[in-house]
Each structure stands twice: as structure tokens, then as C-alpha cells.
Design a protein around this motif. Structure first.
Motif, PDB file in Angstrom:
ATOM      1  N   GLY A 148      -0.989 -26.397 -23.588  1.00 19.77           N
ATOM      2  CA  GLY A 148      -0.997 -25.049 -24.058  1.00 19.77           C
ATOM      3  C   GLY A 148       0.319 -24.320 -23.795  1.00 19.77           C
ATOM      4  O   GLY A 148       0.731 -23.472 -24.574  1.00 19.77           O
ATOM      5  N   ILE A 149       0.973 -24.648 -22.702  1.00 17.29           N
ATOM      6  CA  ILE A 149       2.239 -23.984 -22.363  1.00 17.29           C
ATOM      7  C   ILE A 149       3.302 -24.331 -23.399  1.00 17.29           C
ATOM      8  O   ILE A 149       4.057 -23.464 -23.850  1.00 17.29           O
ATOM      9  CB  ILE A 149       2.721 -24.372 -20.944  1.00 17.29           C
ATOM     10  N   LYS A 150       3.353 -25.572 -23.811  1.00 17.11           N
ATOM     11  CA  LYS A 150       4.339 -25.954 -24.831  1.00 17.11           C
ATOM     12  C   LYS A 150       4.055 -25.244 -26.153  1.00 17.11           C
ATOM     13  O   LYS A 150       4.978 -24.838 -26.858  1.00 17.11           O
ATOM     14  CB  LYS A 150       4.363 -27.479 -25.009  1.00 17.11           C
ATOM     15  N   ASP A 151       2.784 -25.056 -26.483  1.00 14.86           N
ATOM     16  CA  ASP A 151       2.428 -24.322 -27.698  1.00 14.86           C
ATOM     17  C   ASP A 151       2.910 -22.871 -27.620  1.00 14.86           C
ATOM     18  O   ASP A 151       3.420 -22.321 -28.591  1.00 14.86           O
ATOM     19  CB  ASP A 151       0.911 -24.350 -27.930  1.00 14.86           C
ATOM     20  N   ILE A 152       2.739 -22.266 -26.456  1.00 16.91           N
ATOM     21  CA  ILE A 152       3.205 -20.890 -26.257  1.00 16.91           C
ATOM     22  C   ILE A 152       4.724 -20.829 -26.408  1.00 16.91           C
ATOM     23  O   ILE A 152       5.261 -19.920 -27.053  1.00 16.91           O
ATOM     24  CB  ILE A 152       2.751 -20.357 -24.878  1.00 16.91           C
ATOM     25  N   CYS A 153       5.422 -21.790 -25.811  1.00 11.94           N
ATOM     26  CA  CYS A 153       6.889 -21.824 -25.916  1.00 11.94           C
ATOM     27  C   CYS A 153       7.332 -21.978 -27.363  1.00 11.94           C
ATOM     28  O   CYS A 153       8.266 -21.303 -27.808  1.00 11.94           O
ATOM     29  CB  CYS A 153       7.465 -22.955 -25.064  1.00 11.94           C
ATOM     30  N   THR A 154       6.653 -22.819 -28.102  1.00 10.89           N
ATOM     31  CA  THR A 154       7.002 -23.037 -29.506  1.00 10.89           C
ATOM     32  C   THR A 154       6.717 -21.793 -30.334  1.00 10.89           C
ATOM     33  O   THR A 154       7.539 -21.381 -31.153  1.00 10.89           O
ATOM     34  CB  THR A 154       6.198 -24.234 -30.067  1.00 10.89           C
ATOM     35  N   ARG A 155       5.586 -21.175 -30.099  1.00  8.94           N
ATOM     36  CA  ARG A 155       5.188 -20.009 -30.890  1.00  8.94           C
ATOM     37  C   ARG A 155       6.038 -18.769 -30.591  1.00  8.94           C
ATOM     38  O   ARG A 155       6.461 -18.067 -31.497  1.00  8.94           O
ATOM     39  CB  ARG A 155       3.723 -19.696 -30.640  1.00  8.94           C
ATOM     40  N   TYR A 156       6.297 -18.503 -29.302  1.00  2.00           N
ATOM     41  CA  TYR A 156       6.961 -17.252 -28.923  1.00  2.00           C
ATOM     42  C   TYR A 156       8.436 -17.405 -28.559  1.00  2.00           C
ATOM     43  O   TYR A 156       9.140 -16.410 -28.455  1.00  2.00           O
ATOM     44  CB  TYR A 156       6.203 -16.586 -27.769  1.00  2.00           C
ATOM     45  N   GLN A 157       8.886 -18.625 -28.352  1.00  2.00           N
ATOM     46  CA  GLN A 157      10.278 -18.934 -28.038  1.00  2.00           C
ATOM     47  C   GLN A 157      10.850 -18.010 -26.959  1.00  2.00           C
ATOM     48  O   GLN A 157      11.792 -17.250 -27.198  1.00  2.00           O
ATOM     49  CB  GLN A 157      11.124 -18.886 -29.309  1.00  2.00           C
ATOM     50  N   PRO A 158      10.278 -18.051 -25.766  1.00  2.00           N
ATOM     51  CA  PRO A 158      10.761 -17.184 -24.694  1.00  2.00           C
ATOM     52  C   PRO A 158      12.196 -17.523 -24.299  1.00  2.00           C
ATOM     53  O   PRO A 158      12.632 -18.668 -24.405  1.00  2.00           O
ATOM     54  CB  PRO A 158       9.801 -17.476 -23.537  1.00  2.00           C
ATOM     55  N   GLU A 159      12.916 -16.495 -23.871  1.00  2.00           N
ATOM     56  CA  GLU A 159      14.295 -16.679 -23.420  1.00  2.00           C
ATOM     57  C   GLU A 159      14.350 -17.163 -21.984  1.00  2.00           C
ATOM     58  O   GLU A 159      15.375 -17.689 -21.551  1.00  2.00           O
ATOM     59  CB  GLU A 159      15.067 -15.371 -23.555  1.00  2.00           C
TER      60      GLU A 159
END
Length: 115
Positions: A1-12
């Protein structure tokens, strides 16, 4: 799920609390495992990771390294112009961590550009 969040929101950046151990060995093991998964996923996504101690978060948010949870929550609410303190407490903690990172990194989110 964390990788999905990173892909979706592209945090800095990812700011996360440094792990510390006090008394409960059972809790610290579970927290360490969850932290490891989060750190691995962020690293795999190329998201820079910043770790802060609870005292650093308290200092950044309230100006006092020994502030109590209620003080941190209220200052986070004020800084983010929220009507109420976010619930549950984990949400308030996460927002305080983000505010601390913005403060420590001189982020544009806090009104100043990084160096």
C-alpha cells in the motif's frame, strides 16, 4: 500500500519518527517491522527519508522539546489553520511530523524556500 501511495501522490519526502525503546518489547518489535516496510517502500520509490526524534518534533511544533501531546496537537491545529484537532491521535501525530519536517527543512510549505 505504501508504494501505491507513493505512486499516486508522488511525495517529495517522507518524515518518520526515529524508533526508540522504553519498556514494551512487544510493541517496539511491531513498530520496527512496520517502519521497515515503510522505509523500504519509500526507498524503492526514490522518496528521500528524514527521521526525527519525538523531542525534535515537539521543539519544531511548539518551541519546547518537552511539550505534552495536547500542546503539540493544538499548535499543529493552529499552524495548519484547522477548526479542530485532527482525530484519531495518529492523524494528529502524522501532521505534527509533517510540520516538523517543513520547519526543519525550511520547506516552501512553511513560507520559506529550502537552501
Amino acid at each position: 500500500g505504501i508504494k501505491d501511495i507513493c505512486t499516486r501522490y508522488q511525495p517529495e519526502a517522507l518524515s518518520i519518527e526515529k524508533l526508540y525503546y522504553q519498556h514494551n518489547q512487544t510493541t517496539v518489535i511491531g513498530v520496527a517491522e512496520a517502519r521497515g516496510v515503510i522505509l523500504l517502500a519509500a526507498a524503492q520509490c526514490g522518496v528521500p527519508i528524514y527521521e526525527y526524534t519525538p523531542m525534535q518534533v515537539k521543539q519544531a511544533v511548539t518551541g519546547y522539546g518537552k511539550a505534552v501531546k495536547k500542546q503539540i496537537q493544538e499548535m499543529t491545529r493552529i499552524m495548519l489553520h484547522l477548526q479542530t484537532i485532527p482525530k484519531p491521535d495518529d492523524t494528529a501525530d502524522a501532521l505534527a511530523m509533517a510540520v516538523a519536517h517543513c520547519h526543519c527543512s525550511r520547506s516552501r510549505l512553511m513560507g520559506t524556500a529550502p537552501r
